[in-house]
Design a protein around this motif. Sequence first.
Motif, PDB file in Angstrom:
ATOM      1  N   ILE A 123      40.803  30.933  55.074  1.00  0.00           N
ATOM      2  CA  ILE A 123      40.784  31.204  53.639  1.00  0.00           C
ATOM      3  C   ILE A 123      39.355  31.279  53.108  1.00  0.00           C
ATOM      4  O   ILE A 123      39.083  31.937  52.099  1.00  0.00           O
ATOM      5  N   ILE A 124      38.439  30.630  53.799  1.00  0.00           N
ATOM      6  CA  ILE A 124      37.040  30.659  53.375  1.00  0.00           C
ATOM      7  C   ILE A 124      36.397  31.985  53.757  1.00  0.00           C
ATOM      8  O   ILE A 124      35.533  32.503  53.049  1.00  0.00           O
ATOM      9  N   GLU A 125      36.836  32.542  54.861  1.00  0.00           N
ATOM     10  CA  GLU A 125      36.283  33.817  55.327  1.00  0.00           C
ATOM     11  C   GLU A 125      36.811  34.998  54.526  1.00  0.00           C
ATOM     12  O   GLU A 125      36.084  35.949  54.247  1.00  0.00           O
ATOM     13  N   SER A 126      38.075  34.927  54.135  1.00  0.00           N
ATOM     14  CA  SER A 126      38.685  36.066  53.429  1.00  0.00           C
ATOM     15  C   SER A 126      39.762  35.565  52.473  1.00  0.00           C
ATOM     16  O   SER A 126      40.641  34.787  52.865  1.00  0.00           O
ATOM     17  N   ASN A 127      39.685  35.995  51.215  1.00  0.00           N
ATOM     18  CA  ASN A 127      40.688  35.621  50.228  1.00  0.00           C
ATOM     19  C   ASN A 127      40.635  36.624  49.076  1.00  0.00           C
ATOM     20  O   ASN A 127      39.641  37.341  48.906  1.00  0.00           O
ATOM     21  N   PRO A 128      41.705  36.720  48.281  1.00  0.00           N
ATOM     22  CA  PRO A 128      41.760  37.720  47.201  1.00  0.00           C
ATOM     23  C   PRO A 128      40.653  37.584  46.162  1.00  0.00           C
ATOM     24  O   PRO A 128      40.215  38.587  45.588  1.00  0.00           O
ATOM     25  N   LEU A 129      40.197  36.356  45.889  1.00  0.00           N
ATOM     26  CA  LEU A 129      39.127  36.183  44.905  1.00  0.00           C
ATOM     27  C   LEU A 129      37.795  36.686  45.449  1.00  0.00           C
ATOM     28  O   LEU A 129      37.023  37.328  44.728  1.00  0.00           O
ATOM     29  N   LYS A 130      37.535  36.407  46.714  1.00  0.00           N
ATOM     30  CA  LYS A 130      36.287  36.881  47.328  1.00  0.00           C
ATOM     31  C   LYS A 130      36.253  38.401  47.365  1.00  0.00           C
ATOM     32  O   LYS A 130      35.189  39.016  47.212  1.00  0.00           O
ATOM     33  N   ASP A 131      37.407  39.027  47.560  1.00  0.00           N
ATOM     34  CA  ASP A 131      37.473  40.491  47.539  1.00  0.00           C
ATOM     35  C   ASP A 131      37.028  41.044  46.190  1.00  0.00           C
ATOM     36  O   ASP A 131      36.423  42.121  46.126  1.00  0.00           O
ATOM     37  N   ARG A 132      37.332  40.319  45.121  1.00  0.00           N
ATOM     38  CA  ARG A 132      37.085  40.833  43.771  1.00  0.00           C
ATOM     39  C   ARG A 132      35.723  40.454  43.188  1.00  0.00           C
ATOM     40  O   ARG A 132      35.158  41.218  42.414  1.00  0.00           O
ATOM     41  N   ILE A 133      35.211  39.272  43.558  1.00  0.00           N
ATOM     42  CA  ILE A 133      33.938  38.842  42.963  1.00  0.00           C
ATOM     43  C   ILE A 133      32.790  38.805  43.965  1.00  0.00           C
ATOM     44  O   ILE A 133      31.639  38.626  43.578  1.00  0.00           O
ATOM     45  N   GLY A 134      33.108  38.939  45.253  1.00  0.00           N
ATOM     46  CA  GLY A 134      32.058  39.080  46.255  1.00  0.00           C
ATOM     47  C   GLY A 134      31.509  37.793  46.839  1.00  0.00           C
ATOM     48  O   GLY A 134      30.570  37.816  47.637  1.00  0.00           O
ATOM     49  N   TYR A 135      32.069  36.648  46.472  1.00  0.00           N
ATOM     50  CA  TYR A 135      31.607  35.362  46.996  1.00  0.00           C
ATOM     51  C   TYR A 135      32.741  34.354  46.860  1.00  0.00           C
ATOM     52  O   TYR A 135      33.761  34.637  46.219  1.00  0.00           O
ATOM     53  N   ASN A 136      32.558  33.182  47.421  1.00  0.00           N
ATOM     54  CA  ASN A 136      33.575  32.144  47.327  1.00  0.00           C
ATOM     55  C   ASN A 136      33.338  31.271  46.099  1.00  0.00           C
ATOM     56  O   ASN A 136      32.345  30.535  46.025  1.00  0.00           O
ATOM     57  N   ASN A 137      34.244  31.366  45.158  1.00  0.00           N
ATOM     58  CA  ASN A 137      34.256  30.460  44.021  1.00  0.00           C
ATOM     59  C   ASN A 137      34.546  29.039  44.533  1.00  0.00           C
ATOM     60  O   ASN A 137      35.245  28.887  45.533  1.00  0.00           O
ATOM     61  N   PRO A 138      34.029  27.989  43.887  1.00  0.00           N
ATOM     62  CA  PRO A 138      34.290  26.621  44.365  1.00  0.00           C
ATOM     63  C   PRO A 138      35.772  26.273  44.488  1.00  0.00           C
ATOM     64  O   PRO A 138      36.128  25.327  45.204  1.00  0.00           O
ATOM     65  N   CYS A 139      36.639  27.027  43.808  1.00  0.00           N
ATOM     66  CA  CYS A 139      38.059  26.681  43.782  1.00  0.00           C
ATOM     67  C   CYS A 139      38.904  27.366  44.850  1.00  0.00           C
ATOM     68  O   CYS A 139      40.106  27.100  44.942  1.00  0.00           O
ATOM     69  N   VAL A 140      38.318  28.261  45.661  1.00  0.00           N
ATOM     70  CA  VAL A 140      39.146  29.042  46.585  1.00  0.00           C
ATOM     71  C   VAL A 140      39.827  28.184  47.637  1.00  0.00           C
ATOM     72  O   VAL A 140      40.885  28.550  48.157  1.00  0.00           O
ATOM     73  N   ALA A 141      39.242  27.037  47.963  1.00  0.00           N
ATOM     74  CA  ALA A 141      39.794  26.212  49.043  1.00  0.00           C
ATOM     75  C   ALA A 141      41.162  25.647  48.708  1.00  0.00           C
ATOM     76  O   ALA A 141      41.954  25.358  49.600  1.00  0.00           O
ATOM     77  N   TRP A 142      41.470  25.492  47.416  1.00  0.00           N
ATOM     78  CA  TRP A 142      42.769  24.908  47.057  1.00  0.00           C
ATOM     79  C   TRP A 142      43.823  25.969  46.743  1.00  0.00           C
ATOM     80  O   TRP A 142      44.911  25.649  46.272  1.00  0.00           O
ATOM     81  N   ASP A 143      43.529  27.217  47.024  1.00  0.00           N
ATOM     82  CA  ASP A 143      44.456  28.292  46.677  1.00  0.00           C
ATOM     83  C   ASP A 143      45.551  28.534  47.713  1.00  0.00           C
ATOM     84  O   ASP A 143      46.409  29.389  47.507  1.00  0.00           O
ATOM     85  N   ALA A 144      45.518  27.832  48.828  1.00  0.00           N
ATOM     86  CA  ALA A 144      46.523  28.030  49.874  1.00  0.00           C
ATOM     87  C   ALA A 144      46.759  26.706  50.592  1.00  0.00           C
ATOM     88  O   ALA A 144      45.887  25.826  50.591  1.00  0.00           O
ATOM     89  N   PRO A 145      47.933  26.537  51.210  1.00  0.00           N
ATOM     90  CA  PRO A 145      48.199  25.329  51.984  1.00  0.00           C
ATOM     91  C   PRO A 145      47.203  25.199  53.140  1.00  0.00           C
ATOM     92  O   PRO A 145      46.679  26.206  53.600  1.00  0.00           O
ATOM     93  N   PRO A 146      46.921  23.986  53.609  1.00  0.00           N
ATOM     94  CA  PRO A 146      47.532  22.723  53.155  1.00  0.00           C
ATOM     95  C   PRO A 146      46.844  22.075  51.953  1.00  0.00           C
ATOM     96  O   PRO A 146      47.371  21.147  51.360  1.00  0.00           O
TER      97      PRO A 146
END
Length: 231
Positions: free
Chosen positions: A36-59
């Motif tokens: 999820i850190i390497e690829s996620n829908p938010l990173k696709d749209r803003i170009g970087y990992n927002n601090p909150c991306v880690a909690w967007d998927a299980p576990p």
Amino acid sequence: GSPLAAPETYLAASGQAIFLTIAMAWTIAYIWNPAIIESNPLKDRIGYNNPCVAWDAPPALFPAAFLMTFCVYCMVRYNVDNLVRAACDATLEPWRLAVVRGCSVTCAVSACFLPMIFVVTPYVSPNWHTAFFGQYIGAKFVAVAGNFVECSKSGIPASKWIFLATYGFVSLAFMMQLAINFICYEAPGVNPTVPPALARFFDYGWFACLAVTEKFLPGKAPLKITYELDA
């Protein structure tokens, strides 16, 4: 004497709860879901990992949703206590009291919608997920601004007004860059409209403001709590 309660304590605790949740989520994601850190829908749209991306998927999603309830409780409690304090302040003009009431109610209601980010994840709807978080960005600033209005009669140091202006600018810029990047999004791999470095600056800047908000709030008398048995 009677115990004292400063509503601002709950405001600070709400921010601490968010940072604790982020730290926990990133630890879990790194160990059990590094993809999820390497690829996620938010990173696709803003170009970087927002601090909150880690909690967007299980576990990490499940314990994060639980911990976020503490943030919601603290924000609601801050606004309720602030309303009580404003109502007890006989020196507060009617227009200031009306502003405090509007700001506090707005933020309390907004906080109740924040947990929806764990229901509508970016994998369900990136737009709605971000909208639920974006509305909290604005409402949190409204609550802080209301605190300044409440206390401005007694005088506030210039350094704190500078913080409020900075916080407001960063909050607005953060919301605008999210809106622009999401509206203009084309497809994965396409560079976002707002340069990632600039977007990251406002994103991380908002979290930095969140961390120091309590230190720059105007001084206001705490509530005195009394108990009486109604016999």
